[in-house]
Write a protein that holds these residues in place. Structure first.
Motif, PDB file in Angstrom:
ATOM      1  N   ALA A 188       0.998  -1.223  -0.079  1.00 34.76           N
ATOM      2  CA  ALA A 188      -0.128  -0.170   0.069  1.00 34.76           C
ATOM      3  C   ALA A 188       0.847   1.241  -0.195  1.00 34.76           C
ATOM      4  O   ALA A 188       0.501   2.305  -0.537  1.00 34.76           O
ATOM      5  N   LEU A 189       2.067   1.213   0.715  1.00 37.04           N
ATOM      6  CA  LEU A 189       2.710   2.313   0.710  1.00 37.04           C
ATOM      7  C   LEU A 189       3.484   2.712  -0.724  1.00 37.04           C
ATOM      8  O   LEU A 189       3.504   3.823  -1.188  1.00 37.04           O
ATOM      9  N   GLY A 190       3.829   1.494  -1.285  1.00 38.24           N
ATOM     10  CA  GLY A 190       4.353   1.522  -2.722  1.00 38.24           C
ATOM     11  C   GLY A 190       3.315   2.183  -3.705  1.00 38.24           C
ATOM     12  O   GLY A 190       3.563   2.838  -4.794  1.00 38.24           O
ATOM     13  N   LEU A 230       6.242   9.814   1.635  1.00 33.85           N
ATOM     14  CA  LEU A 230       6.288   9.882   2.979  1.00 33.85           C
ATOM     15  C   LEU A 230       7.456   9.736   3.752  1.00 33.85           C
ATOM     16  O   LEU A 230       8.459   9.080   3.268  1.00 33.85           O
ATOM     17  N   SER A 231       7.780  10.129   5.070  1.00 33.04           N
ATOM     18  CA  SER A 231       9.356   9.892   5.494  1.00 33.04           C
ATOM     19  C   SER A 231       9.295   8.399   6.036  1.00 33.04           C
ATOM     20  O   SER A 231       8.453   7.720   6.198  1.00 33.04           O
ATOM     21  N   ILE A 232      10.407   7.880   6.229  1.00 33.00           N
ATOM     22  CA  ILE A 232      10.538   6.814   6.723  1.00 33.00           C
ATOM     23  C   ILE A 232       9.927   6.441   8.228  1.00 33.00           C
ATOM     24  O   ILE A 232       9.306   5.426   8.419  1.00 33.00           O
ATOM     25  N   LEU A 249       2.974   3.514   9.534  1.00 34.41           N
ATOM     26  CA  LEU A 249       1.880   2.888   8.829  1.00 34.41           C
ATOM     27  C   LEU A 249       1.895   1.222   8.830  1.00 34.41           C
ATOM     28  O   LEU A 249       0.824   0.717   8.776  1.00 34.41           O
ATOM     29  N   VAL A 250       3.201   0.940   8.319  1.00 30.93           N
ATOM     30  CA  VAL A 250       3.384  -0.840   8.011  1.00 30.93           C
ATOM     31  C   VAL A 250       3.260  -1.270   9.540  1.00 30.93           C
ATOM     32  O   VAL A 250       2.700  -2.302   9.706  1.00 30.93           O
ATOM     33  N   GLY A 251       3.570  -0.546  10.510  1.00 29.65           N
ATOM     34  CA  GLY A 251       3.384  -0.976  11.950  1.00 29.65           C
ATOM     35  C   GLY A 251       1.746  -1.303  12.164  1.00 29.65           C
ATOM     36  O   GLY A 251       1.368  -2.073  12.902  1.00 29.65           O
ATOM     37  N   TYR A 283      -6.330  10.300  12.554  1.00 30.18           N
ATOM     38  CA  TYR A 283      -5.924   9.341  12.255  1.00 30.18           C
ATOM     39  C   TYR A 283      -6.161   8.215  11.066  1.00 30.18           C
ATOM     40  O   TYR A 283      -5.874   7.022  11.197  1.00 30.18           O
ATOM     41  N   ASN A 284      -6.890   8.784  10.317  1.00 24.74           N
ATOM     42  CA  ASN A 284      -7.648   7.769   9.345  1.00 24.74           C
ATOM     43  C   ASN A 284      -6.627   6.992   8.333  1.00 24.74           C
ATOM     44  O   ASN A 284      -6.858   5.832   8.293  1.00 24.74           O
ATOM     45  N   ARG A 285      -5.503   7.650   8.148  1.00 31.16           N
ATOM     46  CA  ARG A 285      -4.511   6.859   7.198  1.00 31.16           C
ATOM     47  C   ARG A 285      -4.142   5.548   8.250  1.00 31.16           C
ATOM     48  O   ARG A 285      -4.212   4.515   7.668  1.00 31.16           O
ATOM     49  N   TYR A 286      -4.069   5.702   9.421  1.00 32.68           N
ATOM     50  CA  TYR A 286      -3.432   4.494  10.408  1.00 32.68           C
ATOM     51  C   TYR A 286      -4.682   3.478  10.453  1.00 32.68           C
ATOM     52  O   TYR A 286      -4.305   2.257  10.272  1.00 32.68           O
ATOM     53  N   TRP A 287      -6.060   4.122  10.608  1.00 32.37           N
ATOM     54  CA  TRP A 287      -6.997   3.252  10.584  1.00 32.37           C
ATOM     55  C   TRP A 287      -7.047   2.283   9.363  1.00 32.37           C
ATOM     56  O   TRP A 287      -7.409   1.230   9.459  1.00 32.37           O
TER      57      TRP A 287
END
Length: 158
Positions: free
Chosen positions: A17-19, A25-27, A33-35, A94-98
Motif C-alpha cells: 500500500a505504501l508503494g 512519506l518519511s521513513i 503505517l506498516v506497523g 488518524y484515518n490513514r492509520y485506521w
C-alpha cells in the motif's frame, strides 16, 4: 495460519500500500503505517489466548475467548468495518492509520480463509467460508510465507 504468516501478510499489504499510494512519506511515517498494518494482521487472534495477540493482551484475550470463542465475532469482517468507520468519525486525524490497520485485518481474514475452518463472513450467522484447505504449518503455508517475503523484499528494495 500461524502468527508468523499473519504478521508477514500484514507487513506485505502495508508495504504494498505504501508503494502504491504514499511514496513521499518519511521513513518514520512509513514505518508507523506498516506497523499499523502489522498490528491489524494480528488483532483478530485476540480471541485465542495462545496467539501472539492473545499473549500481548492476556486478560482481554481470556475474556474474549471464553465469551465468544475462536473465529467467531473477532474473525468477522463486519466487526472490523464497523470499528473502522467509528474510528474514522471519532478520530479522523488518524484515518490513514485506521486504513492500514484495516488492511492488516483483511490480510489476516483472507489468510484464514485458506484453511478448512474458514471465517464467519456474516457473523452472527455462523456459516464459515473458506477458499482452500491448507494445513497450519504445512508445506502450503511455508510457500505462502515465501511469497509474502518476496512481496516485502520487492517493495522494500524497489
Amino acid at each position: 495460519m500461524n502468527g508468523r504468516t499473519h504478521l508477514m501478510g500484514g507487513i506485505a499489504v502495508g508495504v504494498a500500500a505504501l508503494g502504491a499510494a504514499a511514496p513521499s512519506l518519511s521513513i518514520v511515517q512509513s514505518s508507523l503505517l506498516v506497523g499499523a498494518a502489522a498490528f491489524g494482521s494480528l488483532l483478530p487472534d485476540i480471541d485465542l489466548q495462545t496467539s501472539k495477540a492473545g499473549h500481548a493482551l492476556r486478560p482481554a484475550s481470556f475474556l474474549i475467548q471464553h465469551i465468544f470463542g475462536h473465529r467467531t465475532l473477532f474473525h468477522s469482517p463486519i466487526l472490523y468495518l464497523w470499528i473502522y468507520f467509528m474510528l474514522r468519525i471519532g478520530l479522523p486525524q488518524y484515518n490513514r492509520y485506521w486504513y492500514y490497520a484495516l488492511l492488516g485485518v483483511a490480510s489476516h481474514l483472507a489468510l484464514d480463509m485458506l484453511n478448512s475452518k474458514g471465517i464467519p463472513l456474516f457473523y452472527p450467522c455462523t456459516k464459515r467460508f473458506h477458499i482452500a484447505s491448507f494445513s497450519v504449518n504445512g508445506l502450503a503455508e511455508y510457500l505462502i510465507q515465501l511469497v509474502l517475503g518476496g512481496i516485502i523484499a520487492v517493495q522494500i528494495f524497489n
